[in-house]
Scaffold this motif. Structure first.
Motif, PDB file in Angstrom:
ATOM      1  N   UNK A 209       0.837  -1.197   0.000  1.00 40.75           N
ATOM      2  CA  UNK A 209       0.000   0.000   0.000  1.00 40.75           C
ATOM      3  C   UNK A 209       0.872   1.247   0.000  1.00 40.75           C
ATOM      4  N   UNK A 210       0.386   2.273  -0.672  1.00 42.80           N
ATOM      5  CA  UNK A 210       1.117   3.522  -0.812  1.00 42.80           C
ATOM      6  C   UNK A 210       0.309   4.670  -0.224  1.00 42.80           C
ATOM      7  N   UNK A 211       0.944   5.815  -0.108  1.00 40.22           N
ATOM      8  CA  UNK A 211       0.247   7.008   0.361  1.00 40.22           C
ATOM      9  C   UNK A 211      -0.421   7.653  -0.851  1.00 40.22           C
ATOM     10  N   UNK A 212      -1.642   7.206  -1.123  1.00 44.95           N
ATOM     11  CA  UNK A 212      -2.338   7.596  -2.339  1.00 44.95           C
ATOM     12  C   UNK A 212      -2.878   9.019  -2.281  1.00 44.95           C
ATOM     13  N   UNK A 213      -3.041   9.593  -3.463  1.00 42.72           N
ATOM     14  CA  UNK A 213      -3.749  10.870  -3.570  1.00 42.72           C
ATOM     15  C   UNK A 213      -5.233  10.558  -3.799  1.00 42.72           C
ATOM     16  N   UNK A 214      -6.130  11.268  -3.109  1.00 42.18           N
ATOM     17  CA  UNK A 214      -7.570  11.031  -3.293  1.00 42.18           C
ATOM     18  C   UNK A 214      -7.997  11.320  -4.729  1.00 42.18           C
ATOM     19  N   UNK A 215      -9.027  10.611  -5.161  1.00 37.55           N
ATOM     20  CA  UNK A 215      -9.517  10.788  -6.533  1.00 37.55           C
ATOM     21  C   UNK A 215      -9.937  12.214  -6.818  1.00 37.55           C
ATOM     22  N   UNK A 216     -10.483  12.911  -5.816  1.00 41.79           N
ATOM     23  CA  UNK A 216     -10.968  14.273  -6.028  1.00 41.79           C
ATOM     24  C   UNK A 216      -9.835  15.217  -6.422  1.00 41.79           C
ATOM     25  N   UNK A 217      -8.591  14.831  -6.106  1.00 38.64           N
ATOM     26  CA  UNK A 217      -7.437  15.679  -6.416  1.00 38.64           C
ATOM     27  C   UNK A 217      -6.746  15.285  -7.726  1.00 38.64           C
ATOM     28  N   UNK A 218      -7.360  14.406  -8.492  1.00 43.85           N
ATOM     29  CA  UNK A 218      -6.747  14.016  -9.762  1.00 43.85           C
ATOM     30  C   UNK A 218      -6.950  15.101 -10.813  1.00 43.85           C
ATOM     31  N   UNK A 219      -5.862  15.588 -11.424  1.00 43.45           N
ATOM     32  CA  UNK A 219      -6.003  16.562 -12.512  1.00 43.45           C
ATOM     33  C   UNK A 219      -6.354  15.845 -13.815  1.00 43.45           C
ATOM     34  N   UNK A 220      -6.825  16.596 -14.778  1.00 45.26           N
ATOM     35  CA  UNK A 220      -7.249  16.000 -16.047  1.00 45.26           C
ATOM     36  C   UNK A 220      -6.131  15.217 -16.709  1.00 45.26           C
ATOM     37  N   UNK A 221      -4.904  15.697 -16.630  1.00 42.07           N
ATOM     38  CA  UNK A 221      -3.812  15.044 -17.358  1.00 42.07           C
ATOM     39  C   UNK A 221      -3.500  13.645 -16.819  1.00 42.07           C
ATOM     40  N   UNK A 222      -3.885  13.369 -15.570  1.00 38.62           N
ATOM     41  CA  UNK A 222      -3.574  12.065 -14.970  1.00 38.62           C
ATOM     42  C   UNK A 222      -4.634  11.013 -15.275  1.00 38.62           C
ATOM     43  N   UNK A 223      -5.777  11.408 -15.799  1.00 37.23           N
ATOM     44  CA  UNK A 223      -6.866  10.466 -16.022  1.00 37.23           C
ATOM     45  C   UNK A 223      -6.567   9.533 -17.199  1.00 37.23           C
ATOM     46  N   UNK A 224      -6.810   8.239 -16.976  1.00 39.12           N
ATOM     47  CA  UNK A 224      -6.535   7.246 -18.024  1.00 39.12           C
ATOM     48  C   UNK A 224      -7.809   6.708 -18.678  1.00 39.12           C
ATOM     49  N   UNK A 225      -8.981   7.079 -18.144  1.00 37.43           N
ATOM     50  CA  UNK A 225     -10.242   6.529 -18.636  1.00 37.43           C
ATOM     51  C   UNK A 225     -11.169   7.642 -19.100  1.00 37.43           C
ATOM     52  N   UNK A 226     -11.629   7.527 -20.344  1.00 34.93           N
ATOM     53  CA  UNK A 226     -12.553   8.502 -20.913  1.00 34.93           C
ATOM     54  C   UNK A 226     -13.816   7.770 -21.353  1.00 34.93           C
ATOM     55  N   UNK A 227     -14.965   8.289 -20.952  1.00 38.40           N
ATOM     56  CA  UNK A 227     -16.249   7.667 -21.248  1.00 38.40           C
ATOM     57  C   UNK A 227     -17.113   8.611 -22.081  1.00 38.40           C
ATOM     58  N   UNK A 228     -17.914   8.037 -22.954  1.00 33.02           N
ATOM     59  CA  UNK A 228     -18.875   8.821 -23.713  1.00 33.02           C
ATOM     60  C   UNK A 228     -20.280   8.445 -23.260  1.00 33.02           C
ATOM     61  N   UNK A 229     -21.088   9.428 -22.894  1.00 25.69           N
ATOM     62  CA  UNK A 229     -22.456   9.175 -22.466  1.00 25.69           C
ATOM     63  C   UNK A 229     -23.298   8.758 -23.670  1.00 25.69           C
ATOM     64  N   UNK A 230     -24.034   7.662 -23.521  1.00 23.95           N
ATOM     65  CA  UNK A 230     -24.902   7.188 -24.605  1.00 23.95           C
ATOM     66  C   UNK A 230     -26.381   7.371 -24.291  1.00 23.95           C
ATOM     67  N   UNK A 231     -26.717   7.527 -22.994  1.00 23.19           N
ATOM     68  CA  UNK A 231     -28.126   7.712 -22.636  1.00 23.19           C
ATOM     69  C   UNK A 231     -28.210   8.210 -21.199  1.00 23.19           C
ATOM     70  N   UNK A 232     -29.236   9.009 -20.924  1.00 19.89           N
ATOM     71  CA  UNK A 232     -29.499   9.496 -19.570  1.00 19.89           C
ATOM     72  C   UNK A 232     -30.997   9.395 -19.328  1.00 19.89           C
ATOM     73  N   UNK A 233     -31.376   8.886 -18.163  1.00 21.24           N
ATOM     74  CA  UNK A 233     -32.787   8.862 -17.796  1.00 21.24           C
ATOM     75  C   UNK A 233     -32.895   9.030 -16.276  1.00 21.24           C
ATOM     76  N   UNK A 234     -34.127   9.151 -15.791  1.00 19.58           N
ATOM     77  CA  UNK A 234     -34.383   9.299 -14.357  1.00 19.58           C
ATOM     78  C   UNK A 234     -35.326   8.182 -13.919  1.00 19.58           C
ATOM     79  N   UNK A 235     -34.978   7.513 -12.815  1.00 13.66           N
ATOM     80  CA  UNK A 235     -35.840   6.471 -12.286  1.00 13.66           C
ATOM     81  C   UNK A 235     -35.605   6.321 -10.795  1.00 13.66           C
ATOM     82  N   UNK A 236     -36.483   5.580 -10.127  1.00 17.90           N
ATOM     83  CA  UNK A 236     -36.297   5.298  -8.713  1.00 17.90           C
ATOM     84  C   UNK A 236     -35.124   4.336  -8.529  1.00 17.90           C
ATOM     85  N   UNK A 237     -34.368   4.551  -7.477  1.00 16.24           N
ATOM     86  CA  UNK A 237     -33.177   3.752  -7.222  1.00 16.24           C
ATOM     87  C   UNK A 237     -33.475   2.257  -7.172  1.00 16.24           C
TER      88      UNK A 237
END
Length: 217
Positions: free
Chosen positions: A124-152
């Motif tokens: 285990x390492x002394x990790x940086x929290x995800x909230x502090x990740x800058x854009x340049x460090x991100x390795x995963x990019x997603x494209x939204x294909x659909x959005x809807x609203x429903x009960x959990x």
């Protein structure tokens, strides 16, 4: 046609692994302004739902994660790991890894020079929290294909699988459709409660259901 936008989104390490393995293609996030009734959910069409604001003078909120065609870059638990090439004071990054990210040379500000907790098998390492990740460090990019609203708790068996949860058929064997849905929803509920708390699951809030596909950055 409006130009596609790009926004950050947080995912835990298990969910990052599910995305990388192709098991997770949808995420649910609680709607901030909860609809009073189903009639408060509107749509501009083309997968662009909105919630009618209780104050008619205020703008009706849409999904804060975007619309179909928009992109999400994933923030996850991480640590910078630039090379020591002898041209800068890399020694300050050894050990605590606490130096300002701005001191990393631009040529090393890439995900290839980062370590990610979701993929790390060492000590285990002394990790940086995800909230502090800058854009340049991100390795995963997603494209939204659909959005809807429903009960959990209305999540279907298939949607539980698409959330990255394992649902084996023998667990559902012999159950009718309603019971199958209840069993699968309970499995997803465990994950939801770990992140959002028991009371959030019990409240059965309206959620944004954001479907996505992974694309190359």
């Amino acid at each position: 046609m409006s130009q596609a936008k790009e926004r950050p989104i947080l995912f835990s390490a298990p969910m990052v692994r599910a995305i990388l393995e192709g098991r997770k293609t949808v995420t649910r996030r609680a709607v901030k302004i909860q609809p009073r009734t189903k009639g408060d959910i509107g749509s501009y069409g083309l997968g662009q739902p909105f919630i009618r604001h209780p104050d008619p003078t205020k703008r009706n909120p849409e999904c804060p994660y975007g619309r179909p065609g928009d992109r999400l870059w994933v923030r996850e638990t991480w640590l910078e790991d630039p090379e020591d090439d002898g041209t800068w004071a890399y020694t300050q990054y050894m050990g605590c890894k606490g130096s300002p990210l701005s001191e990393i040379p631009k040529r090393f500000q890439k995900p290839e020079h980062c370590i990610f907790r979701a993929s790390w098998n060492g000590t285990d390492l002394l990790w940086r929290p995800s909230i502090h990740m800058p854009r340049w460090a991100s390795r995963i990019l997603l494209e939204i294909t659909d959005v809807r609203v429903e009960r959990l708790q209305d999540i279907s068996v298939q949607q539980v699988r698409e959330e990255g949860c394992e649902v084996r058929e023998f667990w559902l064997f012999g159950a009718d459709a309603e019971k199958r849905q209840h069993i699968a929803a309970s499995m997803f509920g465990g994950l939801w409660k770990d992140i959002n708390g028991q009371e959030s699951w019990d409240a059965n809030p309206w959620v944004w259901v954001v479907k996505f596909r992974r694309i190359q950055p």
